[in-house]
Design an enzyme around this catalytic site. Structure first.
Site, PDB file in Angstrom:
ATOM      1  N   ASP A  18       0.626  -1.341   0.083  1.00 23.33           N
ATOM      2  CA  ASP A  18       0.136  -0.393  -0.095  1.00 23.33           C
ATOM      3  C   ASP A  18       0.622   1.380   0.230  1.00 23.33           C
ATOM      4  OD1 ASP A  18      -2.952   0.917   1.915  1.00 23.33           O
ATOM      5  OD2 ASP A  18      -1.681   1.394   0.432  1.00 23.33           O
ATOM      6  N   MET A  19       0.100   2.147  -0.757  1.00 22.03           N
ATOM      7  CA  MET A  19       1.660   3.378  -0.943  1.00 22.03           C
ATOM      8  C   MET A  19       1.256   4.437   0.189  1.00 22.03           C
ATOM      9  SD  MET A  19       3.107   1.995  -3.432  1.00 22.03           S
ATOM     10  CE  MET A  19       4.710   3.972  -3.400  1.00 22.03           C
ATOM     11  N   TYR A  23      -1.484  10.567  -3.114  1.00 19.87           N
ATOM     12  CA  TYR A  23      -1.215  11.465  -4.740  1.00 19.87           C
ATOM     13  C   TYR A  23       0.078  13.092  -3.601  1.00 19.87           C
ATOM     14  CZ  TYR A  23      -5.271   9.523  -5.828  1.00 19.87           C
ATOM     15  OH  TYR A  23      -5.925   8.821  -6.746  1.00 19.87           O
ATOM     16  N   ARG A  60      -1.076  14.805   8.758  1.00 20.91           N
ATOM     17  CA  ARG A  60      -1.813  14.065  10.266  1.00 20.91           C
ATOM     18  C   ARG A  60      -1.185  13.969  11.209  1.00 20.91           C
ATOM     19  NH1 ARG A  60      -3.085   8.300   6.782  1.00 20.91           N
ATOM     20  NH2 ARG A  60      -2.291   9.375   4.654  1.00 20.91           N
ATOM     21  N   ASP A 120      -3.061   2.854  -5.584  1.00 19.69           N
ATOM     22  CA  ASP A 120      -1.996   2.497  -4.823  1.00 19.69           C
ATOM     23  C   ASP A 120      -1.983   1.386  -3.834  1.00 19.69           C
ATOM     24  OD1 ASP A 120      -4.116   2.763  -3.319  1.00 19.69           O
ATOM     25  OD2 ASP A 120      -3.057   4.392  -1.959  1.00 19.69           O
ATOM     26  N   GLU A 121      -2.558   0.348  -4.601  1.00 23.45           N
ATOM     27  CA  GLU A 121      -2.415  -1.065  -3.762  1.00 23.45           C
ATOM     28  C   GLU A 121      -1.379  -2.101  -4.555  1.00 23.45           C
ATOM     29  OE1 GLU A 121      -5.655  -1.691  -0.544  1.00 23.45           O
ATOM     30  OE2 GLU A 121      -6.511  -0.300  -1.839  1.00 23.45           O
TER      31      GLU A 121
END
Length: 700
Positions: A18-19, A23, A60, A120-121
């Site tokens: 998983d990236m 984006y 985050r 992206d996975e």
DNA sequence: ACGGATTAAACA
DNA sequence: TTGTTTAAT
């Protein structure tokens, strides 16, 4: 929804990669000054700062979250850098991200079967690689373990007996190299080493970081990949599964994040995956059906037999946009404008797919969201519609518009249709999307089309219209046809859209509201056929002609012909006769006087089990009817626009095998190659195999 | 009638 | 099989 599959082997090695805030990473690679800074990608900056679609981990920390508005993010994190998503044709353009995703997939696919699960996975089946490593060069014999690998997280590692005084990495190193581990754990350890290596390669070659989970099945791998982010990997040993799932909130499970999960909580009082263990399979099946019930029962136990599909490319392409609230589209003209934009993007992507991957999409689908005021059933959903996909930007536009109008008619209901006249009777379109699906690889042997496409301009091969031909074909064109001036500026015809309807529908044709409202200044203009409508030139006419000649004379492959014909008609509706005639149909006509079908009328034969060879066949059939003096216009419109029973749906049985047998070998092979993959379903194939296996004597 | 734009897959 | 629905990112 979910479907239960038996887990054939519990010794697979599956990874989910998983990236990290993908984006954002893509934008940070473009704008290197943003690296390491709190960053988010937003789309549509205008209203409240736009919506965040990706948030860096630095941001985050401040509490910035996806689904926040840009303004909101600024409040909690004044330092944040907001990057706008690229925009093209008035909508978000995700191509940069798609392409970046492809870079990653290319790398990740090196060591085993790879399934592109999203932009992206990916899932990887590393079983073979892990087994090979275990046989040839097991971790226990390695003197050094890569830094990336020892940074792995091993779920439940605390439970394993370890020597005192060792730090976390030493523990991991020990677990990875344990000689007394079970074979399953050793395989996972190998998988972890492979994944660490792959992730490092991704970083080196793309500058992107990613996180990964390594487990015995997709479900657990997916679960694990999200547990330690960013840029880390997590291993789920078999022995730690029950503890992991026992306390895991049910909604965290893939497939249970929505209504099913909610139902589990509310109706069964299940709050963790562990809670599910109390329910018998039968009980779960009673509640949710056999498939879902079994799937739930297995899921509770960490059992998941889904295979990693070897698929690096998407199964469909779509382009859509929402028009919330006051921005809802209220005129057909406006819908047409936006459809045009969406179709252009879609067409462009289809062209790329064709060129890069040699694949052709066969179905075009239009979906819309609409509201309707002052009506009893104003909550009715706008029906989605699909039809065979014809290549070429303007054809896609035509067909999409037809699909929309068919949907709108159905949506508004067939009664008050006449009343509204020019005025919109209270409807609005709040979402539009076009998509292309049923994408199949071009069978090898038909690759020579690529010669053609490579000599052409990418997007829209258009050519000057011959005046005579134009008049003849003008009624055929949908209003969207040739609407783009050379500046890309949209002009509209003053005439009603010529949606053709067959037979019984001819009456409704004129009564359609299809409001074109006055608001559009351009509207009054009579759309004269432009002499030059091409927005991109068609270079190398010489090459083209030479190629064309060669191919037709050499009885070149069928598909090539089909696509060339498609483009030709796009180019301005050249004569269908002679020049536009595909080799194969000319062959048919000269040999069999146009009786390809067993039945009488190609265009009227009502087919039961529609079989889609798509427009390859329909084209062929249409040409046939043309040769018999039928109006190709009728055949075309009935099939393509009316959508009742598209002409592209022909039963394969309707093709006379004797006719096929008399074809030149080359054409036979190509036709067969086209028929086979679409006709046979997996189950049929397997059943046949089993039948033959068990009933060898029974022949014929 | 808003978190937008895509994709996938199962179901009827 | 088409169209609908759910789900995920």
């Amino acid at each position: 929804m979910p479907v239960a599959k038996p887990e054939l082997s519990d010794s697979r090695v599956i990874a989910h990669v998983d990236m990290d805030c993908f984006y954002v990473q893509v934008e940070q690679r473009k704008q290197r000054s943003l690296r390491g800074k709190p960053t988010a990608v937003v789309q549509y900056n205008s209203w409240q700062g736009g919506g965040l679609i990706a948030v860096s981990y630095e941001a985050r920390k401040f509490g910035v979250k996806r689904s926040m508005r840009g303004d909101e993010a600024k409040q909690v994190c004044p330092e944040i850098h907001l990057v706008q998503v690229p925009v093209a044709r008035g909508k978000a353009d995700l191509n940069d991200y798609r392409n970046a995703g492809s870079e990653v997939v290319t790398i990740l696919a090196r060591r085993g079967r790879c399934e592109r699960a999203s932009i992206d996975e990916v899932y990887l089946d590393l079983t073979i690689a892990a087994e090979a490593m275990l046989a040839d060069n097991p971790p226990e014999r390695l003197e050094t373990i890569s830094e990336e690998a020892v940074k792995s997280h091993i779920l439940g590692l605390e439970e394993f007996p370890v020597e005192v005084g060792s730090d976390a990495r030493e523990k991991v190193r020990h677990w990875l190299t344990r000689s007394d581990a079970s074979r399953r754990d050793k395989l996972l350890a190998c998988g972890a080493l492979v994944v660490a290596e792959l992730r490092l390669q991704v970083l080196e070659e793309t500058e992107f970081t990613c996180s990964a989970g390594i487990a015995h099945n997709k479900m657990l791998a997916k679960l694990a990949s999200g547990m330690n982010k960013p840029a880390q990997q997590t291993v789920v040993p078999f022995s730690s599964v029950s503890k992991l799932l026992g306390t895991l909130p049910i909604k965290k499970m893939k497939q249970l994040g929505g209504k099913l999960g909610t139902s589990l909580q509310i109706d069964l009082g299940v709050n963790t995956v562990g809670d599910l263990l109390q329910f018998s399979e039968e009980k779960l099946q009673d509640y949710y059906g056999v498939n879902t019930g079994s799937w739930l029962w297995n899921t509770a136990r960490g059992i998941n037999g889904e295979e990693v599909k070897g698929r690096l490319l998407p199964n469909s392409h779509g382009s859509g946009k929402t028009f919330p609230g006051p921005r809802a589209l209220k005129t057909v003209a406006n819908v047409e404008k936006w459809l045009s934009e969406l179709c252009e993007e879609l067409s462009e992507r289809l062209q790329s797919d064709l060129e890069q991957n040699k694949r052709i999409a066969h179905t075009l689908t239009l979906h819309a969201h609409a509201y309707k005021s002052n009506d009893a059933d104003s909550f009715k959903k706008f029906p989605s519609k699909s039809c065979p996909l014809r290549y070429g930007t303007s054809k896609i536009k035509e067909d999409a518009l037809s699909l929309f109008q068919a949907g709108l008619r159905e949506y508004l209901g067939l009664y008050n249709v006449k009343t509204s006249g020019n005025q919109n009777s209270g409807w609005g379109i709040t979402g539009l999307s076009v998509s292309a699906s049923k994408i199949l690889a071009i069978p090898s042997g038909t690759r020579s089309i690529m010669n053609y496409f490579h000599s052409q301009e990418d997007t829209c091969p258009q050519v000057k219209l011959s005046g005579e031909k134009l008049i003849q074909d003008a009624p055929l064109l949908s209003p969207s046809e040739n609407c783009l001036g050379s500046g890309g500026h949209l002009t509209l015809r003053s005439t009603e859209p010529r949606i053709a309807h067959c037979e019984e529908d001819t009456e409704t044709k004129d009564s359609l509201p299809l409001d074109r409202q006055e608001e559009d200044k351009e509207m009054g203009k009579e759309k004269l056929p432009d002499k030059e409508t091409s927005i991109c030139s068609s270079p190398d006419a010489e090459v083209y002609r030479g190629w064309e000649k060669d191919q037709t004379e050499s009885c070149g492959d069928y598909l090539t012909e089909k696509i060339r014909d498609t483009l030709e008609s796009e180019e301005g509706k050249k004569s269908n006769k002679e020049k536009g005639m595909s080799t194969i149909s000319r062959y048919f006509q000269s040999q069999h006087s146009g009786s390809l079908l067993k039945g009488e009328h190609a265009s009227t034969s009502k087919l039961r089990e529609p079989f889609s060879l798509s427009d390859c066949q329909s084209e062929l059939l249409q040409r046939n009817s043309l040769a018999r003096g039928e109006s190709s216009v009728d055949a075309h419109l009935c099939s393509q626009i009316k959508l009742k029973r598209p002409a592209w749906s022909y039963d394969i049985d309707e093709i006379d095998q004797d006719v096929l047998n008399e074809l030149p070998q080359q054409i036979q092979e190509e036709v067969q190659a086209w028929l086979r993959p679409q006709k046979r379903s997996n189950t049929v194939k397997r059943d046949l195999g089993i039948t033959r296996y068990f009933l060898p004597a029974k022949d014929k």
